[in-house]
Design a protein around this motif. Structure first.
Motif, PDB file in Angstrom:
ATOM      1  N   GLN A 160     -23.150   8.205 -15.248  1.00  0.00           N
ATOM      2  CA  GLN A 160     -23.342   9.096 -16.391  1.00  0.00           C
ATOM      3  C   GLN A 160     -22.416  10.316 -16.283  1.00  0.00           C
ATOM      4  OE1 GLN A 160     -27.274  10.874 -16.706  1.00  0.00           O
ATOM      5  NE2 GLN A 160     -27.417  10.279 -18.858  1.00  0.00           N
ATOM      6  N   GLY A 161     -22.328  10.885 -15.076  1.00  0.00           N
ATOM      7  CA  GLY A 161     -21.438  12.021 -14.845  1.00  0.00           C
ATOM      8  C   GLY A 161     -19.983  11.657 -15.071  1.00  0.00           C
ATOM      9  N   ALA A 162     -19.597  10.447 -14.630  1.00  0.00           N
ATOM     10  CA  ALA A 162     -18.207   9.998 -14.805  1.00  0.00           C
ATOM     11  C   ALA A 162     -17.871   9.833 -16.288  1.00  0.00           C
ATOM     12  CB  ALA A 162     -17.988   8.681 -14.066  1.00  0.00           C
ATOM     13  N   MET A 163     -18.821   9.289 -17.057  1.00  0.00           N
ATOM     14  CA  MET A 163     -18.589   9.121 -18.498  1.00  0.00           C
ATOM     15  C   MET A 163     -18.565  10.474 -19.221  1.00  0.00           C
ATOM     16  SD  MET A 163     -18.060   5.941 -19.181  1.00  0.00           S
ATOM     17  CE  MET A 163     -17.164   5.931 -17.637  1.00  0.00           C
ATOM     18  N   ALA A 164     -19.416  11.395 -18.768  1.00  0.00           N
ATOM     19  CA  ALA A 164     -19.396  12.747 -19.343  1.00  0.00           C
ATOM     20  C   ALA A 164     -18.055  13.418 -19.077  1.00  0.00           C
ATOM     21  CB  ALA A 164     -20.531  13.585 -18.747  1.00  0.00           C
ATOM     22  N   LEU A 206     -15.781  18.428   0.124  1.00  0.00           N
ATOM     23  CA  LEU A 206     -16.413  19.743   0.066  1.00  0.00           C
ATOM     24  C   LEU A 206     -17.901  19.644  -0.289  1.00  0.00           C
ATOM     25  CD1 LEU A 206     -16.206  22.854   0.045  1.00  0.00           C
ATOM     26  CD2 LEU A 206     -15.564  22.689  -2.362  1.00  0.00           C
ATOM     27  N   ILE A 207     -18.230  18.848  -1.298  1.00  0.00           N
ATOM     28  CA  ILE A 207     -19.579  18.900  -1.868  1.00  0.00           C
ATOM     29  C   ILE A 207     -20.559  17.929  -1.201  1.00  0.00           C
ATOM     30  CG2 ILE A 207     -20.886  18.617  -4.023  1.00  0.00           C
ATOM     31  CD1 ILE A 207     -18.300  19.646  -5.435  1.00  0.00           C
ATOM     32  N   TYR A 208     -20.085  16.772  -0.700  1.00  0.00           N
ATOM     33  CA  TYR A 208     -21.007  15.827  -0.038  1.00  0.00           C
ATOM     34  C   TYR A 208     -21.708  16.446   1.175  1.00  0.00           C
ATOM     35  CZ  TYR A 208     -22.834  11.680   2.246  1.00  0.00           C
ATOM     36  OH  TYR A 208     -23.672  10.780   2.849  1.00  0.00           O
ATOM     37  N   PRO A 209     -20.978  17.112   2.091  1.00  0.00           N
ATOM     38  CA  PRO A 209     -21.684  17.721   3.233  1.00  0.00           C
ATOM     39  C   PRO A 209     -22.665  18.821   2.808  1.00  0.00           C
ATOM     40  CG  PRO A 209     -19.332  17.593   3.670  1.00  0.00           C
ATOM     41  CD  PRO A 209     -19.515  17.280   2.221  1.00  0.00           C
ATOM     42  N   THR A 221     -14.116  23.441 -12.882  1.00  0.00           N
ATOM     43  CA  THR A 221     -14.447  24.558 -12.008  1.00  0.00           C
ATOM     44  C   THR A 221     -15.905  24.983 -12.164  1.00  0.00           C
ATOM     45  OG1 THR A 221     -13.451  26.007 -13.674  1.00  0.00           O
ATOM     46  CG2 THR A 221     -12.134  25.509 -11.758  1.00  0.00           C
ATOM     47  N   GLN A 222     -16.421  24.955 -13.415  1.00  0.00           N
ATOM     48  CA  GLN A 222     -17.829  25.319 -13.580  1.00  0.00           C
ATOM     49  C   GLN A 222     -18.739  24.274 -12.947  1.00  0.00           C
ATOM     50  OE1 GLN A 222     -19.090  26.866 -17.338  1.00  0.00           O
ATOM     51  NE2 GLN A 222     -21.234  26.558 -16.881  1.00  0.00           N
ATOM     52  N   GLN A 223     -18.409  22.985 -13.134  1.00  0.00           N
ATOM     53  CA  GLN A 223     -19.247  21.933 -12.544  1.00  0.00           C
ATOM     54  C   GLN A 223     -19.130  21.924 -11.022  1.00  0.00           C
ATOM     55  OE1 GLN A 223     -21.555  20.071 -13.992  1.00  0.00           O
ATOM     56  NE2 GLN A 223     -21.112  21.250 -15.833  1.00  0.00           N
ATOM     57  N   MET A 224     -17.926  22.209 -10.504  1.00  0.00           N
ATOM     58  CA  MET A 224     -17.761  22.290  -9.058  1.00  0.00           C
ATOM     59  C   MET A 224     -18.598  23.451  -8.519  1.00  0.00           C
ATOM     60  SD  MET A 224     -14.267  22.211  -6.836  1.00  0.00           S
ATOM     61  CE  MET A 224     -13.669  23.851  -7.154  1.00  0.00           C
ATOM     62  N   GLY A 225     -18.581  24.571  -9.246  1.00  0.00           N
ATOM     63  CA  GLY A 225     -19.430  25.696  -8.865  1.00  0.00           C
ATOM     64  C   GLY A 225     -20.899  25.329  -8.907  1.00  0.00           C
ATOM     65  N   GLY A 254     -25.426  14.690  -7.916  1.00  0.00           N
ATOM     66  CA  GLY A 254     -24.534  13.538  -8.078  1.00  0.00           C
ATOM     67  C   GLY A 254     -23.887  13.521  -9.452  1.00  0.00           C
ATOM     68  N   TYR A 255     -24.679  13.844 -10.459  1.00  0.00           N
ATOM     69  CA  TYR A 255     -24.140  13.948 -11.819  1.00  0.00           C
ATOM     70  C   TYR A 255     -23.053  15.022 -11.867  1.00  0.00           C
ATOM     71  CZ  TYR A 255     -24.022  14.893 -16.857  1.00  0.00           C
ATOM     72  OH  TYR A 255     -23.616  15.090 -18.150  1.00  0.00           O
ATOM     73  N   ALA A 256     -23.384  16.194 -11.311  1.00  0.00           N
ATOM     74  CA  ALA A 256     -22.423  17.313 -11.323  1.00  0.00           C
ATOM     75  C   ALA A 256     -21.174  16.962 -10.526  1.00  0.00           C
ATOM     76  CB  ALA A 256     -23.085  18.567 -10.749  1.00  0.00           C
ATOM     77  N   LEU A 257     -21.338  16.227  -9.425  1.00  0.00           N
ATOM     78  CA  LEU A 257     -20.197  15.863  -8.575  1.00  0.00           C
ATOM     79  C   LEU A 257     -19.264  14.894  -9.292  1.00  0.00           C
ATOM     80  CD1 LEU A 257     -18.744  15.932  -5.865  1.00  0.00           C
ATOM     81  CD2 LEU A 257     -20.334  14.200  -5.035  1.00  0.00           C
ATOM     82  N   ALA A 258     -19.841  13.827  -9.883  1.00  0.00           N
ATOM     83  CA  ALA A 258     -19.020  12.854 -10.612  1.00  0.00           C
ATOM     84  C   ALA A 258     -18.357  13.515 -11.818  1.00  0.00           C
ATOM     85  CB  ALA A 258     -19.883  11.678 -11.064  1.00  0.00           C
TER      86      ALA A 258
END
Length: 479
Positions: free
Chosen positions: A93-97, A200-203, A394-398, A38-42
């Motif tokens: 936290q992810g959104a603020m990062a 893409l990432i939720y499923p 792109t790195q976080q999406m990966g 969730g952190y990585a997604l946000a």
């Protein structure tokens, strides 16, 4: 650097405390995935927007907003009473990062001239290694000590003094900068790219827990169409007023396009490895958080040393061969690790892991710092925020993709092995569960090796030498 350090520590510190969070909050695997992914997604969903907001409204301003919000979100994580509250606080936290982190690379890019930037990215690479050292160790020590009976909570609360220090330092020392021509935020682009990433990432994140439903596959396939629509809209937006969310002209810069591809695939490597590695040691082998954290020290030290050397000493001389050597070195360390895991099973010792982890760390260090340097080397200064946001996105999406794939490449094997053992006996013993985790670890690491081989091939599209190092050689030749 303080902000980059805090973000890196926060990613790695959580992995080591996962078993403690599971026990204390009664969190399911799905909840744990949301706490980590969730952190990585946000983070991934907001990075492009965060980078562009810095270009428009000022990088210092967005940095200070982001680091303040990150500190508040860390406090909410530390006081969370349920898995749902913790997952929600991690999303915040992810959104603020996402507001804070793109400004780090953008500020470096616009503050330092090309010939000095390599040294700064060398320091940045060393900070990456230091964050990787500090995260697991801090997580292990704080969890093991169980300060005031707080269990895992201090791993988030420790961000409070660091965050406050970052705000004070940022206010005093960072110089404000923004794009030289006025830009406007592309709200439709923000919505399209966020929806595409979520589809893409939720499923991937929930698929295993829900039994891989049809809607999940349709959602992932549909994300490709939404991404295509996003690209088409960005082209139209560029022609209309020159203020797109993503500056698509950046992809015509060969070093940038190739580097972004490497960032995406390398993020998958990191996402799979770190989560599987933690579960393997703490659940499969039954090790304490402190023992698992100390086991990772050789890896982290090797990353820090190699990152500093790569940008300052090796890349100016050998160019992209350094990054390719890093990919092959990391794959070699993984092959040794796979062999050791099969050879020693659940009786493996931490000292036996030191060799493959050191080799892997050296390989990773040869990639992380020079890659950022190479990707940004040909980017115009006015698009520094947008480019930095794309690199981190792109790195976080990966990474989020990698975390989602853990369900397939790791838990798929573990479930099969445990199910087979259960079919053969009335009860499944801890030895059978341990060996199931060993098999799952080996299987997942073969996937990581395969991705590293792909990365090695893609690196041929990187420039033979980054732009600033070519400039330095020309200056030396003239003098």
């Amino acid at each position: 650097m303080t902000a980059a350090f805090m973000d890196l520590v926060d990613v790695t510190i959580v992995n080591i405390a996962i078993p403690s969070i599971e026990r204390d909050l009664g969190a399911s695997f799905g909840a744990i995935q949301w706490i980590t992914a969730g952190y990585a997604l946000a983070f991934a969903a907001g990075l492009i927007t965060g980078g562009r907001l810095g270009d428009i409204y000022g990088r210092k301003r967005l940095f200070l907003i982001g680091i303040s919000g990150f500190t508040i979100a860390s406090a909410l994580c530390g006081f969370a009473a349920t898995p749902e509250i913790l997952a929600g606080a991690r999303l915040l936290q992810g959104a603020m990062a996402a507001l804070m982190v793109p400004q780090v690379l953008a500020i470096i890019h616009v503050t330092f001239p090309a010939h000095e930037r390599g040294k700064v990215f060398g320091m940045f690479g060393a900070i990456v290694g230091l964050g990787a050292v500090s995260g697991p160790l801090l997580g292990a020590l704080l969890t093991q000590w169980n300060i005031a009976g707080l269990e895992w909570r201090p791993i988030f609360l420790i961000n409070l003094p660091v965050g406050i220090a970052g705000v004070l330092l940022g206010r005093k020392f960072i110089t404000e900068s923004k794009a030289p021509k006025a830009l406007r935020l592309d709200l439709i682009g923000v919505v399209l790219v966020t929806v595409a990433l979520l589809m893409l990432i939720y499923p991937l994140t929930r698929g295993r827990e829900l039994g891989w439903p049809l809607w999940g596959h349709l959602c992932m396939a549909g994300s490709v169409l939404v991404f295509a629509g996003f690209v088409a809209y960005e082209k139209r937006k560029t022609r209309k007023d020159g203020s797109p969310l993503v500056e698509l002209s950046l992809f015509r810069v060969k070093s940038f396009a190739a580097g972004i591809t490497v960032q995406l695939t390398f993020g998958i490597v990191l996402g799979i490895f770190f989560l599987v590695w933690t579960l393997y040691m703490q659940i499969g082998l039954g090790w304490s958080p402190l023992r698992a954290g100390l086991t990772g020290v050789p890896f982290s030290l090797a990353v820090s040393v190699a990152a500093g050397l790569s940008v300052q000493k090796l890349v100016p001389r050998f160019g992209r061969k350094v990054l390719q050597t890093g990919a092959l070195t990391m794959a070699t360390g993984l092959l040794v690790y796979i062999w050791e895991a099969g050879r020693y099973g659940t009786d493996i010792h931490a000292w036996q892991m030191a060799l493959p982890l050191t080799v892997m760390g050296l390989g990773m260090g040869l990639i992380v710092a020079p890659l950022t340097d190479a990707v940004l080397s040909g980017v115009p200064r006015e698009h520094a925020g947008s480019a930095s946001g794309l690199i981190n996105t792109t790195q976080q999406m990966g990474s989020a993709l990698g975390l989602g794939l853990v369900s397939v490449v790791f838990f798929g094997v573990v479930d099969d092995r445990v199910g087979s053992a259960a079919a053969g006996s009335a009860a499944v013993g801890p030895g059978a569960v341990g060996m199931a985790f060993v098999d799952g670890f080996q299987h997942a690491m073969w996937w990581v090796v395969a991705v590293l081989v792909v990365i090695f091939g893609v690196m041929f599209a990187l420039p033979a030498r980054p732009k600033q190092h070519v400039e330095e050689s020309a200056v030396e030749a003239v003098s």
